[in-house]
Design a protein around this motif. Sequence first.
Motif, PDB file in Angstrom:
ATOM      1  N   ASN A   1      51.315  53.281  46.727  1.00  0.00           N
ATOM      2  CA  ASN A   1      49.982  53.109  47.225  1.00  0.00           C
ATOM      3  C   ASN A   1      49.178  52.600  46.091  1.00  0.00           C
ATOM      4  OD1 ASN A   1      50.173  54.329  49.820  1.00  0.00           O
ATOM      5  ND2 ASN A   1      50.194  56.264  48.976  1.00  0.00           N
TER       6      ASN A   1
ATOM      7  N   SER B   1      49.813  48.628  45.640  1.00  0.00           N
ATOM      8  CA  SER B   1      49.133  48.210  46.638  1.00  0.00           C
ATOM      9  C   SER B   1      47.886  48.150  46.401  1.00  0.00           C
ATOM     10  CB  SER B   1      49.328  48.897  47.887  1.00  0.00           C
ATOM     11  OG  SER B   1      48.745  48.035  49.004  1.00  0.00           O
ATOM     12  N   ASP B   2      47.213  49.121  45.843  1.00  0.00           N
ATOM     13  CA  ASP B   2      45.798  49.110  45.218  1.00  0.00           C
ATOM     14  C   ASP B   2      45.449  47.820  44.345  1.00  0.00           C
ATOM     15  OD1 ASP B   2      45.141  50.807  47.223  1.00  0.00           O
ATOM     16  OD2 ASP B   2      44.927  52.098  45.678  1.00  0.00           O
TER      17      ASP B   2
ATOM     18  N   HIS C   1      43.431  44.430  44.665  1.00  0.00           N
ATOM     19  CA  HIS C   1      42.492  44.023  43.717  1.00  0.00           C
ATOM     20  C   HIS C   1      42.623  42.608  43.085  1.00  0.00           C
ATOM     21  CE1 HIS C   1      39.233  44.501  40.655  1.00  0.00           C
ATOM     22  NE2 HIS C   1      39.936  44.432  40.023  1.00  0.00           N
TER      23      HIS C   1
END
Length: 61
Positions: free
Chosen positions: A49, A52-53, A57
Amino acid sequence: MQSLEQHAVPHRRFLLVEVLLPALAGFEVIAVDEDASNHHVRGLAFDGNLLSDVRAHAMSA
């Protein structure tokens, strides 16, 4: 494991792109039989997770 003469640096370092550090969940150094190699294997675990962030970004920048 000892460094061999052909290695310029007698200590071990691992470089990771700074932007990935928040997603790093774990790190393991796996010793390798000296007859097979004079290196260690590094295992990195990332939080999917958070990774993925980080990617999202980077794509929006």
